[in-house]
Design a protein around this motif. Structure first.
Motif, PDB file in Angstrom:
ATOM      1  N   VAL A   6       0.798  -1.468   0.330  1.00  0.00           N
ATOM      2  CA  VAL A   6       0.334   0.036  -0.392  1.00  0.00           C
ATOM      3  C   VAL A   6       1.090   0.999   0.209  1.00  0.00           C
ATOM      4  CG1 VAL A   6      -1.890   1.360   1.350  1.00  0.00           C
ATOM      5  CG2 VAL A   6      -2.056  -1.446   1.639  1.00  0.00           C
ATOM      6  N   PRO A   7       1.178   2.332  -0.692  1.00  0.00           N
ATOM      7  CA  PRO A   7       1.587   3.115  -1.146  1.00  0.00           C
ATOM      8  C   PRO A   7       1.136   4.444   0.159  1.00  0.00           C
ATOM      9  CG  PRO A   7       0.384   3.392  -2.939  1.00  0.00           C
ATOM     10  CD  PRO A   7       0.050   1.975  -2.546  1.00  0.00           C
ATOM     11  N   GLY A  15       8.757   7.364  -8.239  1.00  0.00           N
ATOM     12  CA  GLY A  15       8.746   6.509  -9.055  1.00  0.00           C
ATOM     13  C   GLY A  15       8.234   6.295 -10.652  1.00  0.00           C
ATOM     14  N   LEU A  16       6.950   6.330 -10.337  1.00  0.00           N
ATOM     15  CA  LEU A  16       6.109   5.463 -11.543  1.00  0.00           C
ATOM     16  C   LEU A  16       5.943   7.130 -12.379  1.00  0.00           C
ATOM     17  CD1 LEU A  16       3.741   3.878 -13.050  1.00  0.00           C
ATOM     18  CD2 LEU A  16       1.826   5.277 -10.708  1.00  0.00           C
ATOM     19  N   LEU A  20       7.038   6.855 -16.101  1.00  0.00           N
ATOM     20  CA  LEU A  20       6.347   7.366 -17.160  1.00  0.00           C
ATOM     21  C   LEU A  20       6.781   8.729 -18.007  1.00  0.00           C
ATOM     22  CD1 LEU A  20       2.820   7.950 -14.868  1.00  0.00           C
ATOM     23  CD2 LEU A  20       3.587   6.054 -17.324  1.00  0.00           C
ATOM     24  N   ARG A  21       8.000   9.394 -17.549  1.00  0.00           N
ATOM     25  CA  ARG A  21       8.092  10.295 -18.254  1.00  0.00           C
ATOM     26  C   ARG A  21       8.887   9.403 -18.765  1.00  0.00           C
ATOM     27  NH1 ARG A  21       8.213  15.580 -16.342  1.00  0.00           N
ATOM     28  NH2 ARG A  21       6.282  16.003 -14.378  1.00  0.00           N
ATOM     29  N   GLU A  22       9.763   8.539 -18.975  1.00  0.00           N
ATOM     30  CA  GLU A  22      10.970   7.555 -19.848  1.00  0.00           C
ATOM     31  C   GLU A  22      10.317   7.286 -20.330  1.00  0.00           C
ATOM     32  OE1 GLU A  22      13.159   4.854 -16.889  1.00  0.00           O
ATOM     33  OE2 GLU A  22      13.856   6.857 -16.646  1.00  0.00           O
TER      34      GLU A  22
END
Length: 153
Positions: A6-7, A15-16, A20-22
């Protein structure tokens, strides 16, 4: 319940976000020409200038006329106190300021100002060549600076 899955805060999403940017940079990169134009447009901004918003573009707002070929592109920009009507053809650009007034007008189409035009006492101005690529107009009327929105010619 196991708390490992659970975040617990915003840091867990960094990190996510980076992944997504990459992925976007690889799968849908910003074209180099578009990036160059954006940087140049930002560099040309006038912090004290009023922006004249596009209120009419014949490519979008006009009703097509049957049989009309190579009709000029009609543009209207408005600041609330000043209206700039512009006609763009393959032969050049002409326009008028309303209310009519003299002005110095620069055609912005890159990192430097392009042609410098002069509006007469009736607010009329012309250029012998149409802008190439994205362009905007910077008008200096008395102590006021007005810049139109950027458009692709």
């Amino acid at each position: 319940m196991n708390d490992d899955h659970v975040p617990s805060g915003a840091d867990d999403h960094s990190g996510l976000e980076e992944e997504l940017r990459e992925a976007v940079a690889v799968l849908d990169p910003v074209p180099a020409e578009l990036r160059r134009i954006a940087v140049e447009a930002f560099a040309l901004r006038d912090l004290d200038a009023r922006v004249a918003e596009l209120t009419f573009d014949s490519l979008v707002d006009a009703v097509p006329v049957r049989g009309a070929v190579d009709a000029p592109r009609m543009l209207t920009f408005d600041t609330g106190g000043l209206t700039v009507d512009v006609e763009v053809t393959e032969h050049g650009l002409m326009g008028q300021l309303l209310p009519p007034q003299p002005a110095a007008i620069e055609i912005l189409d890159g990192p430097r100002a392009g042609a410098v035009l002069t509006a007469d006492a009736m607010g009329r101005f012309t250029a012998d060549a149409p802008p190439a690529g994205p362009f905007a107009l910077r008008l200096r009327t008395g102590g006021e600076v007005v810049v139109t929105e950027w458009l692709r010619a």
